[in-house]
Design a protein around this motif. Structure first.
Motif, PDB file in Angstrom:
ATOM      1  N   UNK A   1      -4.525  -3.518  -4.204  1.00 50.75           N
ATOM      2  CA  UNK A   1      -3.199  -3.191  -3.686  1.00 50.75           C
ATOM      3  C   UNK A   1      -2.177  -3.197  -4.822  1.00 50.75           C
ATOM      4  N   UNK A   2      -0.930  -2.843  -4.521  1.00 50.31           N
ATOM      5  CA  UNK A   2       0.078  -2.608  -5.554  1.00 50.31           C
ATOM      6  C   UNK A   2       0.641  -3.899  -6.131  1.00 50.31           C
ATOM      7  N   UNK A   3       0.806  -3.893  -7.438  1.00 49.10           N
ATOM      8  CA  UNK A   3       1.446  -4.990  -8.145  1.00 49.10           C
ATOM      9  C   UNK A   3       2.834  -4.548  -8.607  1.00 49.10           C
ATOM     10  N   UNK A   4       3.713  -5.510  -8.889  1.00 49.18           N
ATOM     11  CA  UNK A   4       5.031  -5.177  -9.409  1.00 49.18           C
ATOM     12  C   UNK A   4       4.874  -4.392 -10.708  1.00 49.18           C
ATOM     13  N   UNK A   5       5.671  -3.346 -10.862  1.00 49.09           N
ATOM     14  CA  UNK A   5       5.590  -2.483 -12.034  1.00 49.09           C
ATOM     15  C   UNK A   5       4.711  -1.269 -11.844  1.00 49.09           C
ATOM     16  N   UNK A   6       3.864  -1.266 -10.808  1.00 45.68           N
ATOM     17  CA  UNK A   6       3.028  -0.096 -10.542  1.00 45.68           C
ATOM     18  C   UNK A   6       3.904   1.095 -10.149  1.00 45.68           C
TER      19      UNK A   6
ATOM     20  N   UNK B   1      -4.787   6.428   1.336  1.00 45.70           N
ATOM     21  CA  UNK B   1      -4.190   5.086   1.366  1.00 45.70           C
ATOM     22  C   UNK B   1      -5.143   4.143   0.659  1.00 45.70           C
ATOM     23  N   UNK B   2      -4.587   3.151  -0.016  1.00 48.09           N
ATOM     24  CA  UNK B   2      -5.428   2.243  -0.792  1.00 48.09           C
ATOM     25  C   UNK B   2      -6.234   1.304   0.085  1.00 48.09           C
ATOM     26  N   UNK B   3      -5.775   1.055   1.313  1.00 48.76           N
ATOM     27  CA  UNK B   3      -6.568   0.225   2.217  1.00 48.76           C
ATOM     28  C   UNK B   3      -7.890   0.920   2.537  1.00 48.76           C
ATOM     29  N   UNK B   4      -7.868   2.249   2.575  1.00 45.72           N
ATOM     30  CA  UNK B   4      -9.105   3.020   2.745  1.00 45.72           C
ATOM     31  C   UNK B   4      -9.869   3.139   1.437  1.00 45.72           C
TER      32      UNK B   4
ATOM     33  N   UNK C   1       0.841  -1.199   0.000  1.00 45.62           N
ATOM     34  CA  UNK C   1       0.000   0.000   0.000  1.00 45.62           C
ATOM     35  C   UNK C   1       0.874   1.246   0.000  1.00 45.62           C
ATOM     36  N   UNK C   2       0.219   2.382  -0.116  1.00 46.78           N
ATOM     37  CA  UNK C   2       0.867   3.689   0.018  1.00 46.78           C
ATOM     38  C   UNK C   2       0.237   4.426   1.187  1.00 46.78           C
TER      39      UNK C   2
END
Length: 391
Positions: A357-362, A336-339, A178-179
């Motif tokens: 949630x975040x994937x590789x390359x994002x 935040x992406x969880x929110x 997440x961010x």
């Protein structure tokens, strides 16, 4: 000699003048100031070797009066002809971490964020906030050595996690990365051990503001945080912008904090409580997915610094304290992406695909603007990071 042109509406005009550390091929890093799409070398502009250092720390340590003096000198001299050798096109320079990070503390200053996470993590609770939340700025000590400048790739962290279907903990790469869109506040001068910084004096100690992305492995964090709080879920990386916007440039951005009820204890009271009207944007693979408003933050930067030092803890030049996730009352203001995805149950569409949630390359880019002097608008640059798999 060079006369620097600034495009109309530039976020980096005379009202801003943010500090950074830059280098060109064959030269060690030095302190510069951004003007439009140029970087101006301050050691050459002002004839002061404190700016020939590869860090803002020596200058910040000179104190508030010196910060005021230098800002005035830059404003005056930069409007005249500037030595040719002092001016570089922004596209031709490499930007570095602008200051040496001493200690780092992360707060939890948004009532909207804290309440949302309370509803997610404790749905059975009568109140989403913990009993202490409106009495003090909650925070934790982080890892200063993992703070990196914008553009640095972020390696997906690994650690223990225990999901609902796991009988025992498992180890591996985070699957809920997440961010957290935040602002970071840079301490220019600190306090000695056994003393504290009163809230009304904090602005003389806070040098400036950066964008701050507190990357967070939510699955690692969820398993580890009871009873002592965040550790490996947070300590792997945080990204800051390369430009430090001086607090002196943000006078026009000051706004009252939200009403603080119940009344705070005396050490957190201020004659003129102030927050900052800073509009943040979060881009996910080039698409803006959230616009968190810093003006909605419950606890002010001054209160955070006052609380951090009230027990006699020392602070020093280069200390960094971050605000915690910036979130507003609306769904598209969640930082935040969880929110934003409500724990992954409500995906958002990113470039036509449902995402949680975040994937590789994002790639995530934080940016922000604020009101400046004389009706100008000022910018903070960007805090950019791309997720890569561990080699």
């Amino acid at each position: 000699m060079t006369s620097i042109s600034i495009s109309e509406g530039s976020l980096f005009g005379l009202a801003n003048l943010p500090y950074g550390v830059y280098s060109v091929p064959g030269q060690d890093p030095r302190v510069g100031v951004r003007l439009g799409e140029h970087v101006v070398d301050l050691a050459l502009l002002l004839g002061d070797d404190v700016f020939a250092a590869g860090s803002l720390n020596p200058f910040m340590a000179q104190g508030h009066e010196r910060w005021v003096e230098v800002r005035g000198a830059i404003t005056e001299r930069i409007q005249r002809d500037v030595p040719d050798e002092a001016v570089h096109e922004l596209r031709d320079v490499t930007l570095h971490l602008p200051f040496e990070v001493a200690d780092y503390v992360d707060f939890y200053a948004s009532e909207h964020h804290a309440a949302n996470l309370g509803r997610l993590f404790r749905p059975e609770a009568a109140e989403p906030l913990m009993p202490n939340w409106k009495h003090l700025p909650v925070g934790y000590h982080g890892r200063s050595s993992s703070i990196v400048v914008s553009g640095t790739e972020i390696v997906r962290p690994s650690g223990q996690r225990k999901g609902p279907g796991d009988e025992v903990p498992v180890f591996g790469p985070s699957v809920r990365l997440d961010i957290e869109a935040e602002l970071g506040f840079v301490v220019g001068t600190g306090n000695a051990m056994g003393t504290s910084i009163p809230a009304d004096e904090a602005e003389r100690h806070i040098f400036g503001v950066v964008l701050f992305n507190d990357w967070s492995a939510r699955d690692i964090q969820a398993w580890e945080y009871v009873p002592l709080g965040p550790n490996l879920g947070k300590s792997f990386a945080s990204t800051v912008s390369p430009w430090v916007v001086p607090l002196l440039a943000l006078e026009a951005a000051r706004v009252p904090t939200p009403t603080q009820e119940p009344a705070v204890l005396p050490y957190l009271q201020m004659q003129r409580p102030w927050g900052l009207d800073i509009a943040v944007e979060v881009e996910w693979n080039g698409q803006v997915v959230s616009r968190p408003p810093y003006a909605a933050m419950y606890w002010s930067p001054a209160q955070m610094l006052a609380h951090q030092t009230v027990n006699g803890a020392p602070s020093r030049t280069g200390d960094l304290f971050a605000s915690g996730t910036i979130s507003g009352p609306a769904k598209d203001q969640r930082g935040a992406f969880i929110e934003l995805t409500w724990g992954g149950t409500e995906p958002v569409e990113v470039n036509g695909a449902p995402r949680t949630f975040l994937e590789d390359g994002d790639e995530i880019v934080l940016s922000a603007t604020a009101p400046g002097a004389d009706g100008a608008r000022i910018g903070f640059g960007e805090a950019r990071g791309r997720i890569v798999a561990k080699a």
